[in-house]
Motif scaffolding. Structure first.
Motif, PDB file in Angstrom:
ATOM      1  N   MET A 144     -11.594  -4.962   3.423  1.00  0.00           N
ATOM      2  CA  MET A 144     -10.868  -3.919   3.401  1.00  0.00           C
ATOM      3  C   MET A 144     -11.067  -3.238   4.770  1.00  0.00           C
ATOM      4  O   MET A 144     -10.019  -2.557   5.534  1.00  0.00           O
ATOM      5  N   HIS A 145     -12.238  -3.240   5.335  1.00  0.00           N
ATOM      6  CA  HIS A 145     -12.390  -2.663   6.621  1.00  0.00           C
ATOM      7  C   HIS A 145     -11.481  -3.610   7.812  1.00  0.00           C
ATOM      8  O   HIS A 145     -10.979  -2.829   8.796  1.00  0.00           O
ATOM      9  N   GLN A 146     -11.609  -4.711   7.761  1.00  0.00           N
ATOM     10  CA  GLN A 146     -10.988  -5.621   8.633  1.00  0.00           C
ATOM     11  C   GLN A 146      -9.460  -5.369   8.654  1.00  0.00           C
ATOM     12  O   GLN A 146      -8.915  -5.138   9.732  1.00  0.00           O
ATOM     13  N   PHE A 147      -8.739  -5.119   7.444  1.00  0.00           N
ATOM     14  CA  PHE A 147      -7.298  -4.833   7.454  1.00  0.00           C
ATOM     15  C   PHE A 147      -7.040  -3.684   7.492  1.00  0.00           C
ATOM     16  O   PHE A 147      -5.896  -3.333   8.211  1.00  0.00           O
ATOM     17  N   VAL A 182      -7.179   8.619   8.319  1.00  0.00           N
ATOM     18  CA  VAL A 182      -8.356   8.653   9.107  1.00  0.00           C
ATOM     19  C   VAL A 182      -9.336   7.681   8.681  1.00  0.00           C
ATOM     20  O   VAL A 182      -9.163   7.276   7.380  1.00  0.00           O
ATOM     21  N   GLY A 183     -10.133   7.393   9.266  1.00  0.00           N
ATOM     22  CA  GLY A 183     -11.155   6.601   8.941  1.00  0.00           C
ATOM     23  C   GLY A 183     -10.758   5.109   8.613  1.00  0.00           C
ATOM     24  O   GLY A 183     -10.016   4.377   9.557  1.00  0.00           O
ATOM     25  N   TYR A 184     -11.079   4.437   7.444  1.00  0.00           N
ATOM     26  CA  TYR A 184     -10.247   3.196   6.994  1.00  0.00           C
ATOM     27  C   TYR A 184      -9.249   3.333   6.421  1.00  0.00           C
ATOM     28  O   TYR A 184      -9.147   2.991   5.058  1.00  0.00           O
ATOM     29  N   GLY A 185      -8.259   3.960   6.798  1.00  0.00           N
ATOM     30  CA  GLY A 185      -7.030   4.257   6.003  1.00  0.00           C
ATOM     31  C   GLY A 185      -6.885   5.017   5.131  1.00  0.00           C
ATOM     32  O   GLY A 185      -6.017   4.924   4.025  1.00  0.00           O
ATOM     33  N   GLU A 186      -8.033   6.131   4.952  1.00  0.00           N
ATOM     34  CA  GLU A 186      -7.999   7.216   3.811  1.00  0.00           C
ATOM     35  C   GLU A 186      -6.792   8.018   4.225  1.00  0.00           C
ATOM     36  O   GLU A 186      -6.717   8.685   5.204  1.00  0.00           O
ATOM     37  N   VAL A 187      -6.051   8.471   3.019  1.00  0.00           N
ATOM     38  CA  VAL A 187      -4.739   9.326   3.158  1.00  0.00           C
ATOM     39  C   VAL A 187      -5.604  10.622   3.015  1.00  0.00           C
ATOM     40  O   VAL A 187      -6.151  10.794   2.275  1.00  0.00           O
ATOM     41  N   LEU A 188      -5.342  11.441   3.985  1.00  0.00           N
ATOM     42  CA  LEU A 188      -5.490  12.783   4.020  1.00  0.00           C
ATOM     43  C   LEU A 188      -5.047  13.816   2.883  1.00  0.00           C
ATOM     44  O   LEU A 188      -5.443  14.874   2.430  1.00  0.00           O
ATOM     45  N   HIS A 189      -3.663  13.565   2.978  1.00  0.00           N
ATOM     46  CA  HIS A 189      -2.890  14.545   1.908  1.00  0.00           C
ATOM     47  C   HIS A 189      -2.166  13.844   0.966  1.00  0.00           C
ATOM     48  O   HIS A 189      -1.111  13.215   0.888  1.00  0.00           O
ATOM     49  N   GLN A 190      -2.763  13.857  -0.140  1.00  0.00           N
ATOM     50  CA  GLN A 190      -2.206  13.040  -1.260  1.00  0.00           C
ATOM     51  C   GLN A 190      -0.719  13.589  -1.603  1.00  0.00           C
ATOM     52  O   GLN A 190       0.083  12.735  -2.216  1.00  0.00           O
ATOM     53  N   GLU A 191      -0.478  14.747  -1.675  1.00  0.00           N
ATOM     54  CA  GLU A 191       0.890  15.136  -1.873  1.00  0.00           C
ATOM     55  C   GLU A 191       1.876  14.750  -0.717  1.00  0.00           C
ATOM     56  O   GLU A 191       2.897  14.660  -1.290  1.00  0.00           O
ATOM     57  N   GLY A 215       1.599  -9.371   8.301  1.00  0.00           N
ATOM     58  CA  GLY A 215       0.297  -8.792   8.186  1.00  0.00           C
ATOM     59  C   GLY A 215      -0.183  -8.696   6.792  1.00  0.00           C
ATOM     60  O   GLY A 215      -1.374  -8.878   6.402  1.00  0.00           O
ATOM     61  N   LEU A 216       0.863  -8.019   6.029  1.00  0.00           N
ATOM     62  CA  LEU A 216       0.753  -8.052   4.474  1.00  0.00           C
ATOM     63  C   LEU A 216       0.377  -9.417   4.083  1.00  0.00           C
ATOM     64  O   LEU A 216      -0.583  -9.549   2.956  1.00  0.00           O
ATOM     65  N   SER A 264      -5.923  -2.558  -4.432  1.00  0.00           N
ATOM     66  CA  SER A 264      -5.577  -1.049  -5.075  1.00  0.00           C
ATOM     67  C   SER A 264      -5.923  -0.313  -3.820  1.00  0.00           C
ATOM     68  O   SER A 264      -4.974   0.780  -3.892  1.00  0.00           O
ATOM     69  N   TYR A 265      -6.676  -0.418  -3.054  1.00  0.00           N
ATOM     70  CA  TYR A 265      -7.034   0.168  -1.964  1.00  0.00           C
ATOM     71  C   TYR A 265      -5.626   0.457  -1.234  1.00  0.00           C
ATOM     72  O   TYR A 265      -5.536   1.422  -0.212  1.00  0.00           O
ATOM     73  N   ASN A 266      -4.954  -0.648  -0.927  1.00  0.00           N
ATOM     74  CA  ASN A 266      -3.576  -0.762  -0.148  1.00  0.00           C
ATOM     75  C   ASN A 266      -2.483  -0.114  -0.845  1.00  0.00           C
ATOM     76  O   ASN A 266      -1.934   0.556  -0.257  1.00  0.00           O
TER      77      ASN A 266
END
Length: 168
Positions: free
Chosen positions: A11-14, A31-40, A154-155, A111-113
């Motif tokens: 996960m960190h790599q991609f 931000v970070g490792y692809g964390e979505v900041l605003h779910q809405e 990439g995917l 799932s993280y993606n």
């Protein structure tokens, strides 16, 4: 069940790492490792269509409190907490993954993606629940490569890495 170091590394790599907010390819503030900041923001369309005049994803404003440089420790802690929600979601949706580390890691990475909702609706999950042969389950990862898009290459690499993890 927890994601192994191999799964976290994938996960960190991609996802990559960024300590300042950015718009990811899906036009979501991350931000970070692809964390979505605003779910809405996820609920908004990617592009404006002829009959739609509302806000689209890339027009969504970044919250002022998020517009800063984040510390590594803060982002590692956020990733750890977020990862836990994906682990719980994957096990809730496919309880027969319990004790199958490689398959679990690969499903958490997917799932993280694509999101837990994407995993919930996936043919891959259905194949896992039906306990289909591993080769048939693995084919399900390749359904998430966005053929013809700028992200296909990439995917495809990411999905192949997830499949390798799946068989580890």
């Amino acid at each position: 069940m927890k994601t192994s170091d191999k799964g976290i590394h994938l996960m960190h790599q991609f996802e990559g790492y960024r300590d300042k907010p950015y718009l990811c390819p899906a036009h979501l503030w991350s931000v970070g490792y692809g964390e979505v900041l605003h779910q809405e923001q996820i609920k908004l369309p990617m592009v404006r269509t002829e009959n739609y005049t509302g806000m689209i994803r890339k027009e969504f404003p970044l919250a002022p409190e998020h517009n800063r440089q984040w510390s590594r420790a803060e982002l590692e802690e956020r990733f750890k907490n977020l990862l836990g929600s994906f682990e719980r979601g994957v096990l809730r949706l496919a309880p027969n993954l319990s004790g199958r580390q490689g398959l679990f890691d690969a499903c958490v990475a997917l799932s993280y993606n694509i999101g837990v909702g994407g995993f919930q609706r996936s043919t891959l999950r259905q194949r896992i629940i039906r306990d289909e042969p591993l080769e048939r389950i693995a084919e399900g990862f390749m359904m998430y490569v966005n053929p013809g898009s700028a992200f296909e290459k990439g995917l495809t690499r990411r999905r192949r890495a997830e499949i390798s993890l799946f068989f580890a």
